[in-house]
Each structure stands twice: as structure tokens, then as C-alpha cells.
Design a protein around this motif. Structure first.
Motif, PDB file in Angstrom:
ATOM      1  N   SER A 193       0.859  -1.183   0.000  1.00 46.25           N
ATOM      2  CA  SER A 193       0.000   0.000   0.000  1.00 46.25           C
ATOM      3  C   SER A 193       0.894   1.230   0.000  1.00 46.25           C
ATOM      4  O   SER A 193       1.572   1.522   0.987  1.00 46.25           O
ATOM      5  N   TRP A 194       0.906   1.918  -1.090  1.00 43.23           N
ATOM      6  CA  TRP A 194       1.759   3.096  -1.194  1.00 43.23           C
ATOM      7  C   TRP A 194       1.106   4.098  -2.132  1.00 43.23           C
ATOM      8  O   TRP A 194       0.198   3.767  -2.878  1.00 43.23           O
ATOM      9  N   HIS A 195       1.558   5.320  -2.073  1.00 43.21           N
ATOM     10  CA  HIS A 195       1.009   6.383  -2.899  1.00 43.21           C
ATOM     11  C   HIS A 195       2.130   6.944  -3.778  1.00 43.21           C
ATOM     12  O   HIS A 195       3.086   7.540  -3.269  1.00 43.21           O
ATOM     13  N   PRO A 196       2.047   6.746  -5.095  1.00 39.04           N
ATOM     14  CA  PRO A 196       3.118   7.218  -5.964  1.00 39.04           C
ATOM     15  C   PRO A 196       3.229   8.738  -5.946  1.00 39.04           C
ATOM     16  O   PRO A 196       2.256   9.438  -5.732  1.00 39.04           O
ATOM     17  N   ARG A 197       4.428   9.206  -6.165  1.00 39.24           N
ATOM     18  CA  ARG A 197       4.627  10.647  -6.269  1.00 39.24           C
ATOM     19  C   ARG A 197       4.093  11.145  -7.603  1.00 39.24           C
ATOM     20  O   ARG A 197       3.791  10.372  -8.513  1.00 39.24           O
ATOM     21  N   GLN A 198       4.015  12.420  -7.718  1.00 40.30           N
ATOM     22  CA  GLN A 198       3.434  12.991  -8.921  1.00 40.30           C
ATOM     23  C   GLN A 198       4.237  12.628 -10.172  1.00 40.30           C
ATOM     24  O   GLN A 198       3.692  12.530 -11.255  1.00 40.30           O
ATOM     25  N   ASP A 199       5.536  12.426  -9.996  1.00 37.24           N
ATOM     26  CA  ASP A 199       6.360  12.084 -11.162  1.00 37.24           C
ATOM     27  C   ASP A 199       6.325  10.603 -11.496  1.00 37.24           C
ATOM     28  O   ASP A 199       7.037  10.133 -12.374  1.00 37.24           O
ATOM     29  N   GLY A 200       5.484   9.846 -10.771  1.00 35.50           N
ATOM     30  CA  GLY A 200       5.349   8.426 -11.065  1.00 35.50           C
ATOM     31  C   GLY A 200       6.469   7.567 -10.521  1.00 35.50           C
ATOM     32  O   GLY A 200       6.631   6.419 -10.903  1.00 35.50           O
ATOM     33  N   GLU A 201       7.259   8.098  -9.583  1.00 32.65           N
ATOM     34  CA  GLU A 201       8.364   7.341  -9.010  1.00 32.65           C
ATOM     35  C   GLU A 201       7.841   6.096  -8.311  1.00 32.65           C
ATOM     36  O   GLU A 201       6.829   6.155  -7.624  1.00 32.65           O
ATOM     37  N   PRO A 202       8.484   4.934  -8.467  1.00 41.27           N
ATOM     38  CA  PRO A 202       7.980   3.694  -7.880  1.00 41.27           C
ATOM     39  C   PRO A 202       8.082   3.701  -6.358  1.00 41.27           C
ATOM     40  O   PRO A 202       8.635   4.624  -5.757  1.00 41.27           O
ATOM     41  N   ALA A 203       7.536   2.661  -5.746  1.00 45.06           N
ATOM     42  CA  ALA A 203       7.541   2.540  -4.286  1.00 45.06           C
ATOM     43  C   ALA A 203       8.959   2.630  -3.759  1.00 45.06           C
ATOM     44  O   ALA A 203       9.898   2.117  -4.360  1.00 45.06           O
ATOM     45  N   PRO A 204       9.136   3.278  -2.626  1.00 42.06           N
ATOM     46  CA  PRO A 204      10.468   3.419  -2.050  1.00 42.06           C
ATOM     47  C   PRO A 204      11.122   2.071  -1.796  1.00 42.06           C
ATOM     48  O   PRO A 204      10.455   1.061  -1.578  1.00 42.06           O
ATOM     49  N   ALA A 205      12.433   2.086  -1.787  1.00 45.12           N
ATOM     50  CA  ALA A 205      13.196   0.851  -1.583  1.00 45.12           C
ATOM     51  C   ALA A 205      12.853   0.206  -0.248  1.00 45.12           C
ATOM     52  O   ALA A 205      12.824  -1.020  -0.135  1.00 45.12           O
ATOM     53  N   ALA A 206      12.561   1.018   0.760  1.00 48.05           N
ATOM     54  CA  ALA A 206      12.244   0.459   2.080  1.00 48.05           C
ATOM     55  C   ALA A 206      10.978  -0.381   2.034  1.00 48.05           C
ATOM     56  O   ALA A 206      10.894  -1.434   2.667  1.00 48.05           O
ATOM     57  N   GLN A 207       9.985   0.074   1.266  1.00 49.39           N
ATOM     58  CA  GLN A 207       8.755  -0.692   1.155  1.00 49.39           C
ATOM     59  C   GLN A 207       8.977  -1.986   0.396  1.00 49.39           C
ATOM     60  O   GLN A 207       8.420  -3.028   0.745  1.00 49.39           O
ATOM     61  N   ARG A 208       9.783  -1.916  -0.638  1.00 50.01           N
ATOM     62  CA  ARG A 208      10.085  -3.145  -1.394  1.00 50.01           C
ATOM     63  C   ARG A 208      10.839  -4.139  -0.514  1.00 50.01           C
ATOM     64  O   ARG A 208      10.607  -5.352  -0.578  1.00 50.01           O
ATOM     65  N   HIS A 209      11.758  -3.623   0.298  1.00 50.19           N
ATOM     66  CA  HIS A 209      12.518  -4.500   1.189  1.00 50.19           C
ATOM     67  C   HIS A 209      11.600  -5.150   2.221  1.00 50.19           C
ATOM     68  O   HIS A 209      11.722  -6.352   2.513  1.00 50.19           O
ATOM     69  N   LEU A 210      10.666  -4.378   2.772  1.00 48.34           N
ATOM     70  CA  LEU A 210       9.724  -4.926   3.742  1.00 48.34           C
ATOM     71  C   LEU A 210       8.864  -6.010   3.099  1.00 48.34           C
ATOM     72  O   LEU A 210       8.635  -7.077   3.691  1.00 48.34           O
ATOM     73  N   ALA A 211       8.384  -5.752   1.887  1.00 46.19           N
ATOM     74  CA  ALA A 211       7.566  -6.740   1.187  1.00 46.19           C
ATOM     75  C   ALA A 211       8.362  -8.020   0.947  1.00 46.19           C
ATOM     76  O   ALA A 211       7.851  -9.137   1.121  1.00 46.19           O
ATOM     77  N   ARG A 212       9.640  -7.855   0.567  1.00 44.20           N
ATOM     78  CA  ARG A 212      10.475  -9.024   0.318  1.00 44.20           C
ATOM     79  C   ARG A 212      10.665  -9.836   1.593  1.00 44.20           C
ATOM     80  O   ARG A 212      10.643 -11.072   1.587  1.00 44.20           O
ATOM     81  N   ARG A 213      10.814  -9.132   2.729  1.00 45.05           N
ATOM     82  CA  ARG A 213      11.013  -9.822   4.008  1.00 45.05           C
ATOM     83  C   ARG A 213       9.755 -10.597   4.402  1.00 45.05           C
ATOM     84  O   ARG A 213       9.834 -11.730   4.892  1.00 45.05           O
ATOM     85  N   VAL A 214       8.575  -9.994   4.189  1.00 50.77           N
ATOM     86  CA  VAL A 214       7.314 -10.662   4.498  1.00 50.77           C
ATOM     87  C   VAL A 214       7.165 -11.932   3.654  1.00 50.77           C
ATOM     88  O   VAL A 214       6.796 -13.003   4.166  1.00 50.77           O
ATOM     89  N   LEU A 215       7.450 -11.817   2.374  1.00 52.64           N
ATOM     90  CA  LEU A 215       7.330 -12.981   1.491  1.00 52.64           C
ATOM     91  C   LEU A 215       8.352 -14.056   1.853  1.00 52.64           C
ATOM     92  O   LEU A 215       8.026 -15.253   1.847  1.00 52.64           O
ATOM     93  N   ARG A 216       9.562 -13.645   2.182  1.00 50.68           N
ATOM     94  CA  ARG A 216      10.596 -14.628   2.530  1.00 50.68           C
ATOM     95  C   ARG A 216      10.218 -15.374   3.801  1.00 50.68           C
ATOM     96  O   ARG A 216      10.431 -16.595   3.913  1.00 50.68           O
ATOM     97  N   GLN A 217       9.645 -14.660   4.774  1.00 51.04           N
ATOM     98  CA  GLN A 217       9.219 -15.313   6.006  1.00 51.04           C
ATOM     99  C   GLN A 217       8.183 -16.394   5.727  1.00 51.04           C
ATOM    100  O   GLN A 217       8.265 -17.509   6.258  1.00 51.04           O
ATOM    101  N   ALA A 218       7.214 -16.074   4.875  1.00 51.53           N
ATOM    102  CA  ALA A 218       6.192 -17.059   4.525  1.00 51.53           C
ATOM    103  C   ALA A 218       6.792 -18.215   3.738  1.00 51.53           C
ATOM    104  O   ALA A 218       6.451 -19.388   3.974  1.00 51.53           O
ATOM    105  N   GLU A 219       7.688 -17.917   2.810  1.00 52.87           N
ATOM    106  CA  GLU A 219       8.319 -18.966   2.012  1.00 52.87           C
ATOM    107  C   GLU A 219       9.104 -19.931   2.895  1.00 52.87           C
ATOM    108  O   GLU A 219       9.016 -21.156   2.737  1.00 52.87           O
ATOM    109  N   ASP A 220       9.889 -19.375   3.814  1.00 47.31           N
ATOM    110  CA  ASP A 220      10.703 -20.229   4.684  1.00 47.31           C
ATOM    111  C   ASP A 220       9.814 -21.152   5.510  1.00 47.31           C
ATOM    112  O   ASP A 220      10.130 -22.333   5.704  1.00 47.31           O
ATOM    113  N   ARG A 221       8.718 -20.626   5.999  1.00 50.61           N
ATOM    114  CA  ARG A 221       7.802 -21.451   6.808  1.00 50.61           C
ATOM    115  C   ARG A 221       7.182 -22.553   5.966  1.00 50.61           C
ATOM    116  O   ARG A 221       7.063 -23.706   6.411  1.00 50.61           O
TER     117      ARG A 221
END
Length: 299
Positions: A40-68
């Protein structure tokens, strides 16, 4: 290409339980599993993608589920995907691609029921593909009958699949989902219908309510047998138990689902001005039934 079983994960205990259940279901259905995290994120007016921190958090959530899942269900074919939010819209898009969409619901208590988050409720009320809600704490052994000494086991047979059957409007999609769930588990299918004594104002010509009181249940049971006969023929390996009970449908269903491996209920799709809704029986099921609840949309 086979539709995958898709599980939405957000790092919560309920979503991890849902992911594990989805992995087992994918193996039973011989389909791949896809884990999805909605950013859940709100793009900037210039269309910049989700910040790296959000992508990293999403990757961590998915990795946790995958490992389990790798530890508990190593045979499943697994991939993952990050999708852009808001979560409800993103999961509805994913549901269109899914054989089954699996989401988590948080358990409160047997008296107050289960808290189903706004996202899960919105998805259930709008998705055109089957959606399964799984409570936090659901484990593989919960789907199985206890061992001879009463202990939990995954080596015993599966508990019943319970089908909430509306004999006033029997729906093929709902019935087929339940029979398929029973087939893939080698479980008994228990079809349940609740009926209430009608008043003169609710009767129509030829309705079962016109039958004398002592024979009304017998008439409903005969109707259920006729409705399910074509499915018995299609699934000869599935044992079927038929139950008709007088009482309030919501209460009858909650009692019937006690001890089930999964409950299957229907949801009618509607274009009414009030918007998407689950209906009173399905609403009661997803809030008060402890086992996983499969909600199957139908016309």
C-alpha cells in the motif's frame, strides 16, 4: 496453464497460517502456490515507484512465509509476487487469476467469534473466484481426525467437508467445490440444510411447507437426495451424509461446522444498489466458524 492457489500474506500470524493452509491445498489440488504481498503506497506525482524500504519490507514478508512453507510443505511448487495496493483492489485482481484465493482471519474467542479484517471482508464480498478464510493458529493436524489415543495427528483421515446447502436455491458452483474438496482429501462430505416452519404469509403453491409437520423433514431430505444425486454419480468415490435440521440457518450451520476440516458456503453475486454483501448465513460462517471457510460466489 493451471490456475495457482494464491495466498495473501502481510506478516501477521493469521496470514502465515493461511499461507500454510494454501500450500497444503495446492498440493491436494496438484497446482502451484503463489504468495502475494500487496504494497500500500502512494506514488509521487512524477510516477516514481515505491520506495526501496517498502520493497525491502515486502520481500522480508514474502521470505518469512516462504521459509515457513518450505519447512512444513516442501513438495509444493512455489513462487511469489509483490503487487501494488490498495490491498483490496490488488487482491481482487489476483483473485481473477486464482483457482482459490486464501486469506487470514484473526481468532478472538468461541463466544465473540472471529475478527475478519476490512480487507478480507471486502474481498469475500466482491471476488468472483472462491475465497477461503483461515484463522490464526490453524495447523495441518486440525484438518485431520485425532489419533486413537486422542492426540493430534496428520496421519489419520481428514475430518468432514461440510456443505451449507440452500435447497431453495441449490447452486452447482458451490456443490461442485464441496465435492472436489472432499475428493482431494478422501473425506466424507456432509451436506447440511436448515429449514424453518413457515407462516401462511411465506408459503407459495406447492411448497414443502404445505406438507404436514411430522413429514416436513422427510420431504426436505428427499429433495436434498434428489439434488445431490447427479453429484454422487459424478463423484462415486465421495461418501455423502445428508442432514436436514429445523432451526435458524446461521445457528445450525455454526454447530454443523464444529470439527469440520473445511466449511463451504455460497455467496450470490448481485448488482443491487446496496452493493456487494455476503448474506446473513455466510456472514455468520466467516465470523463464528472455527475451521477454514470457503466462500464460493455464484450467479
Amino acid at each position: 496453464m493451471l490456475r495457482p492457489v494464491i495466498a495473501g500474506v502481510d506478516g501477521s500470524a493469521e496470514s502465515l497460517a493461511a499461507a500454510e493452509w494454501a500450500a497444503r491445498e495446492a498440493v491436494r489440488r496438484e497446482r502451484p502456490l503463489r504468495l502475494v504481498h500487496a504494497r500500500s503506497w502512494h506514488p509521487r506525482q512524477d510516477g516514481e515507484p515505491a520506495p526501496a524500504a517498502q520493497r525491502h519490507l515486502a520481500r522480508r514478508v514474502l521470505r518469512q512465509a516462504e521459509d515457513r512453507i518450505r519447512r512444513t510443505c516442501p513438495n509444493v511448487v512455489l513462487d511469489d509476487e509483490q503487487v501494488e495496493g490498495p490491498a483490496t483492489a490488488a487482491l481482487l485482481r489476483m483473485a481473477e487469476q486464482a483457482d482459490v484465493l486464501v486469506l487470514g482471519s484473526r481468532g478472538l474467542s468461541g463466544f465473540t467469534g472471529f475478527l475478519v479484517g476490512s480487507v478480507a471482508q471486502s474481498v469475500v464480498a466482491r471476488a468472483e473466484r472462491p475465497v477461503v478464510l483461515v484463522r490464526a493458529g490453524e495447523e495441518a493436524a486440525d484438518e485431520h481426525l485425532p489419533a486413537g489415543d486422542g492426540s493430534d495427528s496428520t496421519r489419520t483421515g481428514y475430518r468432514d467437508v461440510v456443505l451449507a446447502l440452500d435447497l431453495g436455491d441449490p447452486c452447482d458452483e458451490v456443490i461442485e467445490f464441496a465435492f472436489e474438496a472432499a475428493r482431494t482429501r478422501g473425506a466424507r462430505l456432509r451436506a447440511v440444510h436448515a429449514w424453518q416452519s413457515p407462516s401462511p404469509l411465506t408459503l407459495g403453491p406447492g411448497e414443502i411447507g404445505l406438507v404436514e409437520e411430522p413429514h416436513r423433514a422427510e420431504e426436505w431430505l428427499g429433495f436434498m437426495t434428489a439434488v445431490l444425486q447427479v453429484w454422487r454419480d459424478k463423484y462415486p468415490g465421495v461418501e455423502v451424509a445428508e442432514t436436514v435440521t429445523e432451526g435458524r440457518p446461521q445457528s445450525v450451520l455454526v454447530r454443523a461446522a464444529s470439527g469440520a476440516s473445511v466449511l463451504v458456503v455460497g455467496r450470490r453475486m448481485t448488482d443491487r444498489p446496496a452493493g456487494p454483501r455476503t448474506g446473513p448465513v455466510t456472514h455468520a460462517a466467516i465470523h463464528h466458524v472455527g475451521c477454514p471457510v470457503a466462500v464460493v460466489a455464484h450467479a
